[in-house]
Structure formats: structure tokens, C-alpha cells
Design a protein around this motif. Structure first.
Motif, short mmCIF file in Angstrom:
data_model
loop_
_atom_site.label_atom_id
_atom_site.label_comp_id
_atom_site.label_asym_id
_atom_site.label_seq_id
_atom_site.Cartn_x
_atom_site.Cartn_y
_atom_site.Cartn_z
N ILE A 74 47.79 39.93 31.47
CA ILE A 74 47.24 41.48 32.92
C ILE A 74 46.80 42.86 31.93
O ILE A 74 47.18 42.77 30.66
CB ILE A 74 49.05 41.86 33.03
CG1 ILE A 74 49.58 40.90 34.09
CG2 ILE A 74 48.46 43.12 34.34
CD1 ILE A 74 51.14 41.10 34.46
N VAL A 75 45.87 42.86 31.76
CA VAL A 75 45.48 43.77 31.60
C VAL A 75 45.90 44.87 32.80
O VAL A 75 45.32 45.24 34.14
CB VAL A 75 43.69 43.83 31.76
CG1 VAL A 75 43.08 45.19 31.95
CG2 VAL A 75 43.47 42.79 31.12
N ILE A 92 36.31 39.99 32.17
CA ILE A 92 35.82 39.60 32.68
C ILE A 92 35.51 38.79 30.79
O ILE A 92 35.45 38.07 30.35
CB ILE A 92 34.41 39.49 33.37
CG1 ILE A 92 34.57 39.93 34.53
CG2 ILE A 92 33.78 38.29 32.95
CD1 ILE A 92 33.65 40.02 35.39
N LYS A 93 34.65 39.69 30.06
CA LYS A 93 34.71 39.33 28.28
C LYS A 93 36.12 38.44 27.87
O LYS A 93 35.73 37.54 26.68
CB LYS A 93 34.23 39.83 28.03
CG LYS A 93 32.97 40.42 27.74
CD LYS A 93 32.49 41.73 27.46
CE LYS A 93 30.65 42.28 27.94
NZ LYS A 93 30.81 43.60 27.17
N ILE A 94 37.36 38.72 28.19
CA ILE A 94 38.48 38.52 27.59
C ILE A 94 39.34 37.17 28.43
O ILE A 94 40.13 37.04 27.66
CB ILE A 94 39.19 39.71 27.01
CG1 ILE A 94 39.91 40.18 27.94
CG2 ILE A 94 38.76 41.12 26.08
CD1 ILE A 94 41.65 40.75 27.84
N GLU A 95 39.17 37.09 29.29
CA GLU A 95 39.67 35.92 29.95
C GLU A 95 40.76 36.29 30.21
O GLU A 95 41.64 34.34 29.92
CB GLU A 95 39.16 34.17 29.37
CG GLU A 95 37.83 34.36 29.35
CD GLU A 95 37.09 33.58 28.41
OE1 GLU A 95 38.21 32.32 28.48
OE2 GLU A 95 36.12 33.31 28.32
N TYR A 119 39.32 36.08 40.06
CA TYR A 119 40.42 36.54 39.65
C TYR A 119 41.80 36.85 40.32
O TYR A 119 41.22 37.09 41.85
CB TYR A 119 40.26 37.06 38.03
CG TYR A 119 38.60 37.68 37.88
CD1 TYR A 119 39.42 37.20 35.95
CD2 TYR A 119 37.47 37.71 37.21
CE1 TYR A 119 38.89 36.49 35.14
CE2 TYR A 119 37.04 36.86 35.88
CZ TYR A 119 37.45 36.34 34.95
OH TYR A 119 36.44 35.99 34.29
N THR A 120 42.73 37.16 39.89
CA THR A 120 43.39 38.12 40.37
C THR A 120 43.44 39.97 40.50
O THR A 120 43.38 40.12 39.37
CB THR A 120 45.05 37.31 40.27
OG1 THR A 120 45.34 35.87 40.26
CG2 THR A 120 46.12 37.82 41.15
N VAL A 121 43.49 40.46 41.14
CA VAL A 121 43.20 41.28 41.05
C VAL A 121 44.19 42.33 42.35
O VAL A 121 45.09 41.73 42.85
CB VAL A 121 42.08 41.81 41.92
CG1 VAL A 121 41.93 43.43 41.79
CG2 VAL A 121 40.89 41.47 40.66
N ILE A 122 44.90 43.12 41.28
CA ILE A 122 45.84 44.18 42.37
C ILE A 122 45.72 45.38 42.07
O ILE A 122 45.52 45.67 41.05
CB ILE A 122 47.51 43.91 41.71
CG1 ILE A 122 47.92 42.44 41.46
CG2 ILE A 122 48.91 44.82 42.26
CD1 ILE A 122 49.17 42.15 40.88
N MET A 123 45.22 46.40 43.58
CA MET A 123 45.06 48.15 43.09
C MET A 123 46.19 48.76 43.51
O MET A 123 46.41 48.31 44.51
CB MET A 123 43.32 47.90 43.53
CG MET A 123 42.99 47.66 42.33
SD MET A 123 40.91 47.91 42.80
CE MET A 123 39.76 47.08 41.62
N ASP A 124 46.42 50.30 43.29
CA ASP A 124 46.65 50.74 43.10
C ASP A 124 48.50 50.64 44.20
O ASP A 124 49.18 50.72 44.93
CB ASP A 124 46.02 50.76 45.11
CG ASP A 124 46.79 52.55 45.45
OD1 ASP A 124 46.61 53.06 45.43
OD2 ASP A 124 47.03 52.26 46.87
#
Length: 135
Positions: A74-75, A92-95, A119-124
Motif C-alpha cells: 500500500i502507498v 505506477i513505476k513501483i507496481e 489499480y485499487t484506489v482509496i481516497m479521502d
């Protein structure tokens, strides 16, 4: 923009082991430190990403995501919304699989770009709060 369901977030948190935290401050009074320390205590490996410091929470800090020499699950982003585009480029570069931005950190274009790319994206959302609710 629609975040994954709570069930999907639970699966992410249950399977992730390593969290790179972009903007992790070495200041114990900052939210990024408090949240990351809680996640570290919950058993996650925290990798600080902050070019202004050498170590945080006993872990070596990196200048950017692409300098991290290992896989990241997770980032987690603690930077202002205007930085998400640049952080997404490195993401994206680190996959890594999951891009997560903290409360009030949102960029609809980044959300669409990353989800369209699979990608899975979670915001806020606060990762510490989600972890506490779902554990």
C-alpha cells in the motif's frame, strides 16, 4: 469517484504487510506520524517517504517511492491533493497494488487514471480509522 467497499478494504488491510507512507513526518505530534505509528504497532512494516529526514519510526526514509528497494503493498499519501499526480507517476513505476490518500486528499483525475489502469484506489479515508473499524 467511489472507494472500494468496506469488505474490499478489509481484504486489503488483512493481506497487506508493507505500507510506504509518502509525507511521513518525524514529528510525533503530526497526524502522519500518529497514524503510521498505530499501523506499525498493528503489525505493518512502515516505509517512510520523506526526502527531508533520514529515519522515522526506526525505519530508513526514502526520498521518493522509486528509491524503495522492496515490494510495497500500500502507498499511503499524507501530501496535499496537488501532489497526487506526481506521486501517482511514481506509484505506477513501483507496481504497488493500492494507492491510498488520507482524509481530504482527493484528485478525481488521479483516481480515474489509476482505477482505469487496474489499480485499487482509496481516497479521502484514514487508514488508521478503517483498520480500527474493520479489525
Amino acid at each position: 469517484m467511489e472507494n472500494p467497499s468496506r469488505n474490499e478494504i478489509k481484504v486489503i488491510l488483512d493481506t497487506a504487510k508493507t505500507i510506504a507512507v509518502v509525507g511521513l513526518s518525524p514529528d510525533p505530534s503530526r497526524t502522519s506520524y500518529i497514524v503510521s505509528q498505530a499501523m506499525q504497532r498493528a503489525g505493518y512494516r512502515i516505509i517512510p517517504v520523506n526526502p527531508m529526514t533520514d529515519t522515522v519510526l526506526g525505519e530508513k526514509s526514502y526520498g521518493c517511492l522509486t528509491e524503495i528497494p522492496e515490494k510495497v503493498d500500500i502507498v499511503n499519501v499524507f501530501r496535499r491533493s496537488e501532489f497526487l499526480e506526481e506521486i501517482a507517476d511514481d506509484f505506477i513505476k513501483i507496481e504497488s497494488a493500492v494507492f491510498w490518500s488520507q482524509l481530504n486528499v482527493v484528485d478525481e483525475n488521479v483516481f480515474k487514471r489509476l482505477t482505469d489502469a487496474g489499480y485499487t484506489v482509496i481516497m479521502d479515508r484514514c487508514i488508521k480509522v478503517e483498520h480500527a473499524i474493520l479489525k
